[in-house]
Design a protein around this motif. Structure first.
Motif, PDB file in Angstrom:
ATOM      1  N   ASP A   1      59.926  28.200  13.602  1.00 49.33           N
ATOM      2  CA  ASP A   1      61.469  27.274  13.621  1.00 49.33           C
ATOM      3  C   ASP A   1      60.946  26.142  13.519  1.00 49.33           C
ATOM      4  O   ASP A   1      61.474  25.000  14.049  1.00 49.33           O
ATOM      5  CB  ASP A   1      61.670  27.894  15.765  1.00 49.33           C
ATOM      6  CG  ASP A   1      62.147  29.360  15.652  1.00 49.33           C
ATOM      7  OD1 ASP A   1      62.578  29.848  14.341  1.00 49.33           O
ATOM      8  OD2 ASP A   1      62.014  29.544  16.380  1.00 49.33           O
ATOM      9  N   ASN A   2      60.141  26.044  12.698  1.00 51.96           N
ATOM     10  CA  ASN A   2      59.902  24.778  11.911  1.00 51.96           C
ATOM     11  C   ASN A   2      59.499  23.811  13.313  1.00 51.96           C
ATOM     12  O   ASN A   2      59.350  22.373  12.678  1.00 51.96           O
ATOM     13  CB  ASN A   2      60.881  24.473  11.177  1.00 51.96           C
ATOM     14  CG  ASN A   2      61.774  24.095  10.195  1.00 51.96           C
ATOM     15  OD1 ASN A   2      60.635  24.829   9.769  1.00 51.96           O
ATOM     16  ND2 ASN A   2      62.926  25.129   9.795  1.00 51.96           N
ATOM     17  N   MET A   3      58.162  24.842  14.050  1.00 51.38           N
ATOM     18  CA  MET A   3      57.821  23.705  15.092  1.00 51.38           C
ATOM     19  C   MET A   3      56.261  23.391  14.554  1.00 51.38           C
ATOM     20  O   MET A   3      55.155  22.234  14.886  1.00 51.38           O
ATOM     21  CB  MET A   3      58.236  24.173  16.070  1.00 51.38           C
ATOM     22  CG  MET A   3      59.479  24.665  16.702  1.00 51.38           C
ATOM     23  SD  MET A   3      59.799  25.118  18.574  1.00 51.38           S
ATOM     24  CE  MET A   3      58.847  26.645  18.473  1.00 51.38           C
ATOM     25  N   ILE A   4      55.810  24.680  13.893  1.00 52.90           N
ATOM     26  CA  ILE A   4      54.324  24.450  13.746  1.00 52.90           C
ATOM     27  C   ILE A   4      53.703  24.619  11.948  1.00 52.90           C
ATOM     28  O   ILE A   4      54.664  24.894  11.795  1.00 52.90           O
ATOM     29  CB  ILE A   4      53.574  26.453  14.349  1.00 52.90           C
ATOM     30  CG1 ILE A   4      53.211  25.944  15.584  1.00 52.90           C
ATOM     31  CG2 ILE A   4      52.056  25.308  14.004  1.00 52.90           C
ATOM     32  CD1 ILE A   4      53.104  27.065  16.438  1.00 52.90           C
ATOM     33  N   ARG A   5      53.162  23.325  11.831  1.00 47.61           N
ATOM     34  CA  ARG A   5      52.641  23.310  10.321  1.00 47.61           C
ATOM     35  C   ARG A   5      51.540  23.002   9.974  1.00 47.61           C
ATOM     36  O   ARG A   5      50.049  22.669  10.802  1.00 47.61           O
ATOM     37  CB  ARG A   5      53.419  21.781   9.983  1.00 47.61           C
ATOM     38  CG  ARG A   5      53.117  20.964   8.274  1.00 47.61           C
ATOM     39  CD  ARG A   5      53.574  19.436   8.661  1.00 47.61           C
ATOM     40  NE  ARG A   5      53.826  19.444   6.913  1.00 47.61           N
ATOM     41  CZ  ARG A   5      55.345  19.228   5.896  1.00 47.61           C
ATOM     42  NH1 ARG A   5      56.281  20.374   6.806  1.00 47.61           N
ATOM     43  NH2 ARG A   5      55.097  19.465   4.982  1.00 47.61           N
ATOM     44  N   LEU A   6      50.879  24.195   8.663  1.00 47.74           N
ATOM     45  CA  LEU A   6      50.025  24.399   8.612  1.00 47.74           C
ATOM     46  C   LEU A   6      49.467  23.370   7.517  1.00 47.74           C
ATOM     47  O   LEU A   6      49.553  23.222   6.690  1.00 47.74           O
ATOM     48  CB  LEU A   6      49.194  25.384   7.962  1.00 47.74           C
ATOM     49  CG  LEU A   6      48.514  25.916   7.268  1.00 47.74           C
ATOM     50  CD1 LEU A   6      47.321  25.976   8.842  1.00 47.74           C
ATOM     51  CD2 LEU A   6      48.048  27.126   6.694  1.00 47.74           C
ATOM     52  N   MET A   7      48.489  22.218   7.797  1.00 48.66           N
ATOM     53  CA  MET A   7      48.447  21.026   6.926  1.00 48.66           C
ATOM     54  C   MET A   7      47.328  21.008   6.216  1.00 48.66           C
ATOM     55  O   MET A   7      47.158  20.731   5.341  1.00 48.66           O
ATOM     56  CB  MET A   7      47.137  19.571   8.067  1.00 48.66           C
ATOM     57  CG  MET A   7      48.395  19.316   9.607  1.00 48.66           C
ATOM     58  SD  MET A   7      50.359  18.991   8.748  1.00 48.66           S
ATOM     59  CE  MET A   7      49.927  17.300   7.159  1.00 48.66           C
ATOM     60  N   THR A   8      45.859  22.131   6.186  1.00 52.48           N
ATOM     61  CA  THR A   8      45.123  22.415   6.019  1.00 52.48           C
ATOM     62  C   THR A   8      44.167  23.683   6.188  1.00 52.48           C
ATOM     63  O   THR A   8      44.682  24.341   7.008  1.00 52.48           O
ATOM     64  CB  THR A   8      43.974  20.816   4.945  1.00 52.48           C
ATOM     65  OG1 THR A   8      43.429  21.270   4.168  1.00 52.48           O
ATOM     66  CG2 THR A   8      42.869  20.724   6.080  1.00 52.48           C
ATOM     67  N   ILE A   9      43.191  24.250   5.083  1.00 47.88           N
ATOM     68  CA  ILE A   9      42.174  25.837   5.735  1.00 47.88           C
ATOM     69  C   ILE A   9      41.365  24.564   4.974  1.00 47.88           C
ATOM     70  O   ILE A   9      40.504  24.029   4.034  1.00 47.88           O
ATOM     71  CB  ILE A   9      42.964  26.321   4.829  1.00 47.88           C
ATOM     72  CG1 ILE A   9      44.102  27.140   5.349  1.00 47.88           C
ATOM     73  CG2 ILE A   9      41.869  27.452   5.544  1.00 47.88           C
ATOM     74  CD1 ILE A   9      44.359  28.469   4.650  1.00 47.88           C
ATOM     75  N   GLY A  10      40.260  24.082   5.933  1.00 44.09           N
ATOM     76  CA  GLY A  10      38.704  24.291   5.471  1.00 44.09           C
ATOM     77  C   GLY A  10      37.945  25.293   6.048  1.00 44.09           C
ATOM     78  O   GLY A  10      38.271  26.969   5.815  1.00 44.09           O
TER      79      GLY A  10
END
Length: 352
Positions: free
Chosen positions: A139-148
């Motif tokens: 519900d647009n609460m958790i955003r994946l920023m990058t994968i390292g």
């Protein structure tokens, strides 16, 4: 004289307080990693903090919480991100799979052949596809920023014998996490999956409760597993150990565009740091493993192909049993094909 001195000190304190308030950060990001200061996750966070605070001219402050001060596992920490108590959190695919099952696509065996391919894939649209899926499902609460990366590549290691072919896995008790996918993989290779909590693994090797694991060399040496009898490592590189970096989406979008740009660039710097850190740390780890009598085996291309063929049932299982599995599997296949074309084209050009 005393009154004059006290008055001067009071004025100085007030001026100092005014200066501090004038330079106070406009935004504070609370970032946590359930690891320690020897881990790649910490290396990445230090780079992120330094970059973001400098590039924002102090407008953004990053507070680091290393360990379990704010939360203790993937589900709890991601709930903290969703609720806004935590702004930034790093999870493994296993740690996030309870909420986003399809992130287990990173654990599918033999999909990406080497660091250059994996880094190309995780720096492009594949990560954006997974970001959009996670936003939809939270519900647009958790955003994946990058994968390292967190620990290099998963390889099979055991206490019994050298593994050069899938048949050598037959009957071995291999430690896995509770998630289904690694258990399906171990079964496909003829071994017996045995879920064991990470803190109990050393003793489990000693007592024979398990005879093998799927870990990177830095984790193996950091936990002193050779002292518990783990003496055989096969560098099959069946899975790239992806690190998923999450952020509270509301916090991110509440920033003006110039500050969001700083944060995005900060996560790029973090990603690059976590790509590099395991490469450096693994050098000494491999040397120490061999010096201690460990058997380090590199499969031939034909042997690695045999492992991939034996593991192939896992792909169908994933697409059929994991929510949105077919969607993310297709995205990864497409990204890997594009990465192989780009990277191999660059390699060929550099050979001339």
């Amino acid at each position: 004289m005393l009154k004059s001195a006290l008055k001067s000190l009071t004025v100085a304190a007030m001026l100092a307080g005014s200066a501090l308030s004038a330079t106070a950060a406009d935004y504070t990001l609370r970032a946590t990693a359930n690891s320690n200061e020897n881990d790649e996750d910490y290396d990445g966070l230090v780079v992120f903090k330094n970059f973001v605070e400098a590039a924002s001219n102090g407008a953004i402050e990053v507070e680091l919480f290393i360990g379990t001060q704010l939360c203790s596992n993937g589900a709890e920490c991601l709930q903290g991100v969703a609720g806004g108590a935590i702004d930034v959190y790093i999870s493994t695919s296993g740690g996030a799979s309870g909420i986003f099952p399809y992130v287990q696509v990173l654990d599918l065996p033999y999909m990406m052949s080497d660091d250059r391919i994996a880094e190309h894939v995780l720096s492009g649209d594949f990560t954006r596809t997974m970001r959009n899926m996670a936003l939809e499902d939270s519900d647009n609460m958790i955003r994946l920023m990058t994968i390292g990366n967190t620990g290099g590549w998963r390889n099979f290691a055991n206490t019994k014998r050298r593994i050069a072919a899938p048949s050598d896995m037959e009957g071995l008790k291999i430690r896995t996490v509770v998630a289904d996918l690694p258990q399906v993989l171990v079964k496909a290779l003829g071994a017996s999956p045995t879920p064991i909590p990470w803190p109990e693994l050393f003793t489990s090797f000693q007592t024979g409760v398990v005879e093998g694991s799927k870990n990177g060399i830095t984790d193996i040496m950091g936990m002193k597993f050779p002292d518990a009898g783990l003496q055989y490592v096969t560098l099959d590189g069946h899975a790239y150990m992806g690190a998923l970096w999450w952020m509270n989406n509301e916090k991110f979008l509440s920033m003006p565009e110039d500050m969001r740009r700083v944060v995005v660039d900060g996560f790029y710097a973090l990603q690059q740091a976590t790509f590099a850190s395991p490469k450096r740390k693994s050098i000494q780890a491999y040397e120490d493993f061999v010096a201690g009598g460990g058997d380090l085996y590199v499969p031939t291309p034909a042997e690695k192909a045999a492992f991939k063929e034996a593991a192939s049932p896992v792909f169908d299982w994933f697409k059929e049993n994991v929510d949105r599995g077919g969607e993310i599997f297709g995205a990864l296949e497409e990204a890997v094909a594009a990465a192989e074309a780009d990277v191999n084209g660059a390699r060929d050009a550099d050979l001339k």
